[in-house]
Design a protein around this motif. Structure first.
Motif, PDB file in Angstrom:
ATOM      1  N   THR A   1       0.869  -1.175   0.000  1.00 51.74           N
ATOM      2  CA  THR A   1       0.000   0.000   0.000  1.00 51.74           C
ATOM      3  C   THR A   1       0.904   1.222   0.000  1.00 51.74           C
ATOM      4  N   ILE A   2       0.650   2.107  -0.941  1.00 44.88           N
ATOM      5  CA  ILE A   2       1.443   3.329  -1.040  1.00 44.88           C
ATOM      6  C   ILE A   2       0.519   4.512  -0.788  1.00 44.88           C
ATOM      7  N   GLU A   3       0.971   5.412   0.048  1.00 44.27           N
ATOM      8  CA  GLU A   3       0.199   6.603   0.387  1.00 44.27           C
ATOM      9  C   GLU A   3       0.978   7.812  -0.106  1.00 44.27           C
ATOM     10  N   LEU A   4       0.349   8.599  -0.978  1.00 39.00           N
ATOM     11  CA  LEU A   4       0.957   9.810  -1.512  1.00 39.00           C
ATOM     12  C   LEU A   4       0.238  10.995  -0.876  1.00 39.00           C
ATOM     13  N   TYR A   5       0.966  11.790  -0.122  1.00 40.04           N
ATOM     14  CA  TYR A   5       0.362  12.910   0.603  1.00 40.04           C
ATOM     15  C   TYR A   5       0.514  14.196  -0.191  1.00 40.04           C
ATOM     16  N   ASP A   6      -0.548  14.995  -0.178  1.00 38.08           N
ATOM     17  CA  ASP A   6      -0.545  16.262  -0.898  1.00 38.08           C
ATOM     18  C   ASP A   6      -0.274  17.439   0.032  1.00 38.08           C
ATOM     19  N   ASP A   7       0.136  17.153   1.255  1.00 39.66           N
ATOM     20  CA  ASP A   7       0.377  18.221   2.223  1.00 39.66           C
ATOM     21  C   ASP A   7       1.856  18.354   2.575  1.00 39.66           C
ATOM     22  N   GLY A   8       2.719  17.758   1.773  1.00 40.88           N
ATOM     23  CA  GLY A   8       4.150  17.886   2.013  1.00 40.88           C
ATOM     24  C   GLY A   8       4.760  16.777   2.844  1.00 40.88           C
ATOM     25  N   ARG A   9       3.939  15.871   3.377  1.00 37.18           N
ATOM     26  CA  ARG A   9       4.492  14.785   4.194  1.00 37.18           C
ATOM     27  C   ARG A   9       5.245  13.770   3.353  1.00 37.18           C
ATOM     28  N   GLY A  10       4.944  13.683   2.076  1.00 39.90           N
ATOM     29  CA  GLY A  10       5.674  12.789   1.189  1.00 39.90           C
ATOM     30  C   GLY A  10       4.951  11.510   0.854  1.00 39.90           C
ATOM     31  N   ILE A  11       5.678  10.398   0.969  1.00 40.61           N
ATOM     32  CA  ILE A  11       5.207   9.097   0.504  1.00 40.61           C
ATOM     33  C   ILE A  11       5.467   8.073   1.594  1.00 40.61           C
ATOM     34  N   THR A  12       4.491   7.206   1.843  1.00 36.70           N
ATOM     35  CA  THR A  12       4.725   6.075   2.735  1.00 36.70           C
ATOM     36  C   THR A  12       4.371   4.800   1.988  1.00 36.70           C
ATOM     37  N   VAL A  13       5.119   3.748   2.287  1.00 34.37           N
ATOM     38  CA  VAL A  13       4.899   2.448   1.670  1.00 34.37           C
ATOM     39  C   VAL A  13       4.849   1.407   2.779  1.00 34.37           C
ATOM     40  N   ASP A  14       3.822   0.566   2.721  1.00 30.17           N
ATOM     41  CA  ASP A  14       3.648  -0.477   3.740  1.00 30.17           C
ATOM     42  C   ASP A  14       3.325  -1.783   3.017  1.00 30.17           C
ATOM     43  N   ASN A  15       4.152  -2.805   3.243  1.00 31.11           N
ATOM     44  CA  ASN A  15       3.906  -4.097   2.600  1.00 31.11           C
ATOM     45  C   ASN A  15       3.429  -5.158   3.590  1.00 31.11           C
ATOM     46  N   GLY A  16       3.059  -4.729   4.781  1.00 25.07           N
ATOM     47  CA  GLY A  16       2.614  -5.673   5.797  1.00 25.07           C
ATOM     48  C   GLY A  16       3.716  -6.047   6.769  1.00 25.07           C
ATOM     49  N   ASN A  17       4.951  -6.068   6.305  1.00 25.92           N
ATOM     50  CA  ASN A  17       6.104  -6.377   7.156  1.00 25.92           C
ATOM     51  C   ASN A  17       6.939  -5.146   7.464  1.00 25.92           C
ATOM     52  N   GLU A  18       7.023  -4.259   6.489  1.00 23.91           N
ATOM     53  CA  GLU A  18       7.852  -3.066   6.622  1.00 23.91           C
ATOM     54  C   GLU A  18       7.034  -1.829   6.308  1.00 23.91           C
ATOM     55  N   HIS A  19       7.371  -0.750   6.975  1.00 29.07           N
ATOM     56  CA  HIS A  19       6.738   0.541   6.724  1.00 29.07           C
ATOM     57  C   HIS A  19       7.858   1.540   6.468  1.00 29.07           C
ATOM     58  N   THR A  20       7.826   2.196   5.313  1.00 32.15           N
ATOM     59  CA  THR A  20       8.886   3.114   4.926  1.00 32.15           C
ATOM     60  C   THR A  20       8.274   4.450   4.538  1.00 32.15           C
ATOM     61  N   ALA A  21       8.953   5.513   4.877  1.00 32.93           N
ATOM     62  CA  ALA A  21       8.491   6.856   4.525  1.00 32.93           C
ATOM     63  C   ALA A  21       9.592   7.586   3.761  1.00 32.93           C
ATOM     64  N   TYR A  22       9.168   8.364   2.762  1.00 26.10           N
ATOM     65  CA  TYR A  22      10.089   9.149   1.941  1.00 26.10           C
ATOM     66  C   TYR A  22       9.542  10.562   1.818  1.00 26.10           C
ATOM     67  N   PHE A  23      10.430  11.521   1.674  1.00 24.48           N
ATOM     68  CA  PHE A  23      10.028  12.880   1.363  1.00 24.48           C
ATOM     69  C   PHE A  23       9.924  13.009  -0.154  1.00 24.48           C
ATOM     70  N   TRP A  24       9.117  13.929  -0.622  1.00 24.83           N
ATOM     71  CA  TRP A  24       8.989  14.128  -2.064  1.00 24.83           C
ATOM     72  C   TRP A  24      10.330  14.486  -2.692  1.00 24.83           C
ATOM     73  N   GLU A  25      11.185  15.172  -1.946  1.00 24.73           N
ATOM     74  CA  GLU A  25      12.493  15.580  -2.477  1.00 24.73           C
ATOM     75  C   GLU A  25      13.397  14.380  -2.753  1.00 24.73           C
ATOM     76  N   GLN A  26      13.091  13.238  -2.132  1.00 27.00           N
ATOM     77  CA  GLN A  26      13.911  12.042  -2.315  1.00 27.00           C
ATOM     78  C   GLN A  26      13.599  11.309  -3.616  1.00 27.00           C
ATOM     79  N   VAL A  27      12.514  11.635  -4.268  1.00 26.03           N
ATOM     80  CA  VAL A  27      12.124  10.926  -5.489  1.00 26.03           C
ATOM     81  C   VAL A  27      13.168  11.177  -6.568  1.00 26.03           C
ATOM     82  N   PHE A  28      13.711  10.085  -7.091  1.00 21.33           N
ATOM     83  CA  PHE A  28      14.736  10.177  -8.133  1.00 21.33           C
ATOM     84  C   PHE A  28      14.106  10.525  -9.482  1.00 21.33           C
ATOM     85  N   HIS A  29      13.057   9.775  -9.858  1.00 22.62           N
ATOM     86  CA  HIS A  29      12.379   9.997 -11.143  1.00 22.62           C
ATOM     87  C   HIS A  29      11.038   9.273 -11.136  1.00 22.62           C
ATOM     88  N   VAL A  30      10.090   9.809 -11.889  1.00 19.47           N
ATOM     89  CA  VAL A  30       8.793   9.158 -12.060  1.00 19.47           C
ATOM     90  C   VAL A  30       8.525   9.042 -13.554  1.00 19.47           C
TER      91      VAL A  30
END
Length: 170
Positions: free
Chosen positions: A94-123
């Motif tokens: 499950t990926i959560e994309l926030y529109d308030d500047g919090r960035g991106i979170t990814v949860d696969n059931g075992n791990e939960h990871t958060a990234y800032f929008w500035e960390q995105v390499f390319h889309v």
């Protein structure tokens, strides 16, 4: 925007081909290898009047074409094995994309990871999915049919937070 990503064989194969051939450009080394050995084989064929030159040229040409061919066949068969478990679609994360500047979170059931929008390499946006690369080696697939609000709203959100030089529409 909360997106539960279900991945099927077809989308996984499309992404894997894109990632290997276009993003990482793994075809370059086998092509260079084939070109070098092919040129050596042609030199042997030009010198056909020398003893053993045609035989050596033939061996070099077989190796020049055979090794890269075996490499890509192995790659394709490996992808087929990896995608076999995705028949009919499988929940991946499950990926959560926030529109308030919090960035991106990814949860696969075992791990939960958060990234800032500035960390995105390319889309990259294709006809059927967005490939969100956090680093050149780490990407998250977002199939358009998983985005409840639609692919246009997903891309609009990405455009608001990721600079134009780090976005590509294919």
């Amino acid at each position: 925007m909360n997106i539960q990503v279900r991945l099927d064989e077809r989308e996984f194969m499309k992404f894997s081909w894109f990632d290997a051939l276009r993003h990482k450009k793994v075809w370059r080394r086998p092509a260079l290898f084939a070109a070098i050995l092919g040129a050596a084989a042609m030199a042997c064929f030009v010198l056909h009047d020398r003893r053993g030159a045609v035989l050596l040229g033939s061996v070099l040409l077989v190796v020049a074409l055979g090794l890269p061919g075996a490499y890509f066949l192995s790659f394709f068969l490996s992808l087929r094995r990896q995608s076999a478990g995705l028949a009919g679609g499988k929940y991946v994360y499950t990926i959560e994309l926030y529109d308030d500047g919090r960035g991106i979170t990814v949860d696969n059931g075992n791990e939960h990871t958060a990234y800032f929008w500035e960390q995105v390499f390319h889309v990259y946006r294709t006809q059927t999915a967005c490939y969100l690369y956090i680093t050149p080696q780490c990407a998250y697939l977002i199939p358009h049919d998983c985005a409840a609000k639609g692919s246009e709203e997903l891309w609009a959100l990405i455009q608001r937070w990721v600079p134009a030089d780090r976005r590509t529409m294919l």
